[in-house]
Design an enzyme around this catalytic site. Structure first.
Site, PDB file in Angstrom:
ATOM      1  N   HIS A 100       0.795  -1.082  -0.113  1.00 54.42           N
ATOM      2  CA  HIS A 100       0.081   0.013   0.030  1.00 54.42           C
ATOM      3  C   HIS A 100       0.875   1.373   0.146  1.00 54.42           C
ATOM      4  O   HIS A 100       1.972   1.281   0.587  1.00 54.42           O
ATOM      5  CB  HIS A 100      -1.069  -0.042   1.373  1.00 54.42           C
ATOM      6  CG  HIS A 100      -1.977  -1.066   1.068  1.00 54.42           C
ATOM      7  ND1 HIS A 100      -3.200  -0.943   0.805  1.00 54.42           N
ATOM      8  CD2 HIS A 100      -1.837  -2.314   1.089  1.00 54.42           C
ATOM      9  CE1 HIS A 100      -4.005  -1.895   0.527  1.00 54.42           C
ATOM     10  NE2 HIS A 100      -3.044  -2.774   0.842  1.00 54.42           N
ATOM     11  N   HIS A 101       0.341   2.152  -0.641  1.00 57.12           N
ATOM     12  CA  HIS A 101       0.993   3.563  -0.732  1.00 57.12           C
ATOM     13  C   HIS A 101       0.717   4.212   0.615  1.00 57.12           C
ATOM     14  O   HIS A 101       0.009   4.190   1.252  1.00 57.12           O
ATOM     15  CB  HIS A 101       0.407   4.354  -1.844  1.00 57.12           C
ATOM     16  CG  HIS A 101       1.217   5.628  -2.203  1.00 57.12           C
ATOM     17  ND1 HIS A 101       1.522   6.812  -1.519  1.00 57.12           N
ATOM     18  CD2 HIS A 101       1.870   5.661  -3.271  1.00 57.12           C
ATOM     19  CE1 HIS A 101       2.213   7.410  -2.187  1.00 57.12           C
ATOM     20  NE2 HIS A 101       2.724   6.957  -3.181  1.00 57.12           N
ATOM     21  N   ALA A 102       1.833   4.913   1.028  1.00 60.36           N
ATOM     22  CA  ALA A 102       2.005   5.567   2.355  1.00 60.36           C
ATOM     23  C   ALA A 102       1.278   6.948   2.572  1.00 60.36           C
ATOM     24  O   ALA A 102       0.924   7.541   3.423  1.00 60.36           O
ATOM     25  CB  ALA A 102       3.278   5.819   2.785  1.00 60.36           C
ATOM     26  N   ILE A 103       0.708   7.500   1.281  1.00 64.88           N
ATOM     27  CA  ILE A 103       0.116   8.645   1.442  1.00 64.88           C
ATOM     28  C   ILE A 103      -1.107   8.664   0.866  1.00 64.88           C
ATOM     29  O   ILE A 103      -2.211   9.008   1.126  1.00 64.88           O
ATOM     30  CB  ILE A 103       0.952   9.697   0.243  1.00 64.88           C
ATOM     31  CG1 ILE A 103       2.219  10.021   1.057  1.00 64.88           C
ATOM     32  CG2 ILE A 103       0.074  11.053   0.225  1.00 64.88           C
ATOM     33  CD1 ILE A 103       3.233  11.075   0.245  1.00 64.88           C
ATOM     34  N   TYR A 114      -4.937   2.571  -2.368  1.00 57.46           N
ATOM     35  CA  TYR A 114      -3.749   2.418  -3.381  1.00 57.46           C
ATOM     36  C   TYR A 114      -2.960   1.149  -3.066  1.00 57.46           C
ATOM     37  O   TYR A 114      -2.088   1.432  -2.088  1.00 57.46           O
ATOM     38  CB  TYR A 114      -2.683   3.504  -3.478  1.00 57.46           C
ATOM     39  CG  TYR A 114      -2.039   3.731  -4.771  1.00 57.46           C
ATOM     40  CD1 TYR A 114      -2.432   5.010  -5.535  1.00 57.46           C
ATOM     41  CD2 TYR A 114      -1.033   3.032  -4.707  1.00 57.46           C
ATOM     42  CE1 TYR A 114      -1.401   4.828  -6.877  1.00 57.46           C
ATOM     43  CE2 TYR A 114      -0.071   3.214  -5.950  1.00 57.46           C
ATOM     44  CZ  TYR A 114      -0.415   4.066  -6.664  1.00 57.46           C
ATOM     45  OH  TYR A 114       0.484   4.383  -7.922  1.00 57.46           O
TER      46      TYR A 114
END
Length: 395
Positions: free
Chosen positions: A229-232, A236
């Site tokens: 997963h995307h951190a931001i 996502y």
């Protein structure tokens, strides 16, 4: 080629490099039509000993050294050093990935290369570059992944950090090296001078940290692995459907609205936790659970069909063999056969003047018989600087 002159036709590259970063840099130039002469010591490139093997040949070595000519020179031997010096005077580019100073100890520091051929573009790829407190240290991909910070943000959610599954620490500087060579050749057209290019594996990985680096430089956030997963941005990452995972990438409010609509979750659009991408990123775990709840009764095929029809970026999670055999991979020509039937990977650039057929990597010393002819050529004349006539052309 289909009647198109090769993009780098007429450019001669001496490839002194071994294993991965340098050979890949030189192979990119070969794929663009340069005449690349791979120069190996009598011991041969260490990459020849990396498996798996097909008919006794390293598949790793073949991937990285196609479209090259191959000769053997021992730069510790005075006669071979003299031959190499004459080749330098008759070439345009030199690629090497020795530790800084090694080529100099063999008699060819940057100043000597420039003396032999002022128009030579020389690129040296090393672990930490020619300057700085770590310049003399050796490095492999694992070391620069660990020291660049990349490993610290790669891995399962919360850590521990792990190595990226390919040797990205070699691949990134190889790409930078090829780009730098092309830029230096273009600059040479205006100045008539070559240059020595310093490319570092460590620099390459630090330079591609993108949003990870921006968060470390400009926030107090704990920068750590977040798994798939995307951190931001959110949602996502990969999400479990009824029969396995799918990848979904939503990084804008418009896409999130489409996702909410196609999954019949209108309440997401009025939930204060999910108002903006930044809000969703802060609450990605809660949103992840809600997305997976919405997918629980849908198969992966259902999810991909529905989201794809709505224009929401999504895709299946494929293993390597599935990716290599995917119809799109094959349609793009990413898996190719060399003339002897060896299956290999194509490059990722499509342009007029690129290689359409691949020549197998040379056997050790396969083209030694061409060396005498190369050495009888006239030395390369530096390109005429833009707007400056040569002395012999002046009235």
């Amino acid at each position: 080629m289909t009647g198109e002159r090769a993009a780098l036709d007429g450019i001669r590259v001496l490839d002194l490099s071994r294993v991965l970063s340098g050979p890949l840099c030189a192979r990119i130039l070969a794929d663009l039509g340069a005449e690349v002469i791979k120069i190996e010591s009598p011991a041969g490139d260490d990459g020849r000993r990396f498996g798996p093997f097909v008919d006794g040949d390293s598949t790793f070595h073949r991937l990285l050294n196609r479209n090259k000519l191959g000769i053997t020179l021992d730069l510790k031997d005075p006669d071979d050093r003299e031959r190499f010096a004459r080749l330098v005077a008759r070439s345009d580019v030199l690629v090497e990935n020795f530790r800084p100073g090694v080529l100099g100890r063999l008699g060819f520091p940057p100043g000597e290369l420039a003396r032999l051929n002022p128009a030579l573009v020389a690129v040296g790829i090393s672990g930490f570059g020619r300057t700085g407190p770590l310049a003399e240290r050796p490095a492999y991909d694992l070391i620069v992944q660990a020291m660049s910070g990349l490993m610290s943000v790669t891995g399962p959610d919360g850590g521990p950090g792990v190595r990226v599954g390919v040797s990205i620490g070699d691949i990134v500087p190889a790409l930078y090296g090829a780009v730098a060579v092309l830029a230096a050749l273009y600059q040479r057209e205006r100045t008539g001078r070559g240059q020595h290019i310093d490319v570092s594996m460590f620099d390459g990985l630090v330079s591609v940290l993108e949003s990870v680096a921006m968060r470390a430089l400009h926030t107090d956030e704990d920068v750590r692995p977040t798994g798939a997963h995307h951190a931001i941005s959110a949602p996502y990452g990969t999400f479990e459907a009824k029969d396995g995972p799918v990848a979904i990438a939503v990084a804008s409010d418009a896409l999130f609205a489409r996702l909410a609509d196609v999954l019949d979750r209108p309440g997401w659009l009025t939930d204060a936790r999910y108002t903006t991408d930044a809000d969703r990123g802060r609450h990605r775990e809660e949103l992840r659970a809600e997305v997976e709840a919405a997918l629980a009764d849908l198969t992966r095929a259902d999810v991909l069909d529905r989201l794809g029809a709505a224009g929401v970026p999504c895709g299946p999670v494929l293993d390597v063999r599935e990716a290599l055999s995917h119809p799109h991979t094959l349609a793009r020509g990413l898996v190719r056969d060399e003339p002897d039937g060896f299956r290999t990977l194509a490059g990722a650039v499509r342009l007029a003047g690129g290689a359409e057929e691949f020549r197998p990597a040379p056997a050790p010393g396969e083209h030694d018989h061409l060396l005498a002819a190369w050495l009888t050529e006239e030395p390369r004349i530096p390109p005429r600087p833009e707007g400056v006539a040569r002395a012999e052309d002046r009235p």
